[in-house]
Design a protein around this motif. Structure first.
Motif, PDB file in Angstrom:
ATOM      1  N   UNK A  80       0.808  -1.227   0.000  1.00  0.00           N
ATOM      2  CA  UNK A  80       0.000   0.000   0.000  1.00  0.00           C
ATOM      3  C   UNK A  80       0.840   1.276   0.000  1.00  0.00           C
ATOM      4  N   UNK A  81       2.127   1.152   0.344  1.00  0.00           N
ATOM      5  CA  UNK A  81       3.006   2.331   0.312  1.00  0.00           C
ATOM      6  C   UNK A  81       3.538   2.600  -1.096  1.00  0.00           C
ATOM      7  N   UNK A  82       3.381   1.630  -2.000  1.00  0.00           N
ATOM      8  CA  UNK A  82       3.939   1.803  -3.340  1.00  0.00           C
ATOM      9  C   UNK A  82       3.041   2.685  -4.199  1.00  0.00           C
ATOM     10  N   UNK A  83       3.724   3.430  -5.091  1.00  0.00           N
ATOM     11  CA  UNK A  83       2.981   4.264  -6.050  1.00  0.00           C
ATOM     12  C   UNK A  83       3.328   3.821  -7.468  1.00  0.00           C
ATOM     13  N   UNK A  84       2.443   4.126  -8.390  1.00  0.00           N
ATOM     14  CA  UNK A  84       2.735   3.851  -9.801  1.00  0.00           C
ATOM     15  C   UNK A  84       4.002   4.628 -10.182  1.00  0.00           C
ATOM     16  N   UNK A  85       4.918   3.945 -10.834  1.00  0.00           N
ATOM     17  CA  UNK A  85       6.188   4.585 -11.220  1.00  0.00           C
ATOM     18  C   UNK A  85       7.331   4.226 -10.280  1.00  0.00           C
ATOM     19  N   UNK A  86       7.019   3.607  -9.126  1.00  0.00           N
ATOM     20  CA  UNK A  86       8.100   3.167  -8.234  1.00  0.00           C
ATOM     21  C   UNK A  86       8.893   2.045  -8.904  1.00  0.00           C
TER      22      UNK A  86
END
Ligand SMILES: O=P(O)(O)O[C@H]1O[C@H](CO)[C@@H](O)[C@H]1O
Length: 247
Positions: A80-86
């Motif tokens: 849940x801490x990840x964002x698109x583009x990570x």
């Protein structure tokens, strides 16, 4: 840089890429004096290939004298801490097809390549992970550089909400349909492995969400981060210690 490229269709017995976005070329060249071979396009279980065929390029690379394999993939973010583009440095994996007996090493073991029961607790080279973190920090990528666990599924259908929730509970940070089979075969024959996932979409974990996983979003995010991924990987390559067996 001088390169020589071969279409997969011109290489005898080589599988063909069937997925949009996978060019289907094997490219040889040098990167700051280091000889490299790159696959433009990989193979997946969902294309209908036997798992041994998907991973055949790894054994070809071993026979060509390759020492280190760098794998990249597109993946859905479960953490849940990840964002698109990570960009996630893969530190470990969950091999779901393997749980059901679909392992690329199933069948007679070819001792020429490796042992019957290869260890996988050291699948992802820790020195290379640290090197990538250091390079990422130098390049100013720390805000979107992560370390996590990749889970492979067979695809081609994307996951249900219940499946995403389960995979997250099992310890996966990202989910995709590739890489792990190649890692297993590369490690079996003693090559070092470093792998990265680009988080191209957030896995849908909530019944109220309007999001729907789709391949167009995967390709689009890939294009947006392509330059940074390329810089990260090429800088790592130029810093890898090698055994001079190509000098
Ligand atoms: O793992 P790669 O080949 O990067 O691609 C990922 O993206 C595709 C789905 O959009 C699937 O092939 C999945 O595995």
């Amino acid at each position: 840089m001088r390169i020589v490229a071969f279409d997969y269709r011109d290489i005898p017995n080589f599988p063909q890429s069937t997925v949009h976005g996978h060019a289907g070329r094997l490219v040889f060249g040098t990167l700051k004096g280091r000889p490299c071979v790159c696959m433009q396009g990989r193979f997946h279980l969902y294309e209908g290939y036997p798992i041994q065929k998907i991973t055949m390029p790894m054994r070809i690379f071993k026979l060509l004298g390759v020492e280190t394999v760098i794998l990249t993939n597109a993946a859905g973010g479960l953490n849940q801490d990840y964002k698109v583009g990570d960009i996630m440095i893969i530190k470990d994996h969950l091999n779901m097809p393997g749980f059901a007996g679909n392992n690329p090493l199933a069948g007679p073991n070819n001792e020429r390549f490796g042992v019957r029961f290869p260890c996988m607790s050291d699948a992802y080279d820790r020195e290379l992970q640290q090197l990538a973190l250091d390079v990422g920090s130098e390049l100013g990528y720390s805000d979107f550089l992560r370390e996590g666990v990749y889970c492979v599924l067979g695809g081609p259908s994307f996951e249900t909400i219940a499946e995403c929730r389960m995979l997250h509970k099992l310890g996966a940070d990202a989910v995709g349909m590739s890489t792990v089979h190649e890692v297993i075969v590369a490690r079996h024959c003693g090559m070092r492995v470093f792998a990265l996932s680009l988080i191209t979409n957030e896995a849908v974990m909530d019944y109220d969400s309007e999001e729907k996983a789709n391949h167009e979003e995967v390709l689009q995010t890939g294009k947006q981060r392509a330059e940074q991924l390329e810089r990260l990987v090429s800088t790592v390559v130029t810093r890898i210690e090698h055994n001079n067996n190509f000098a």
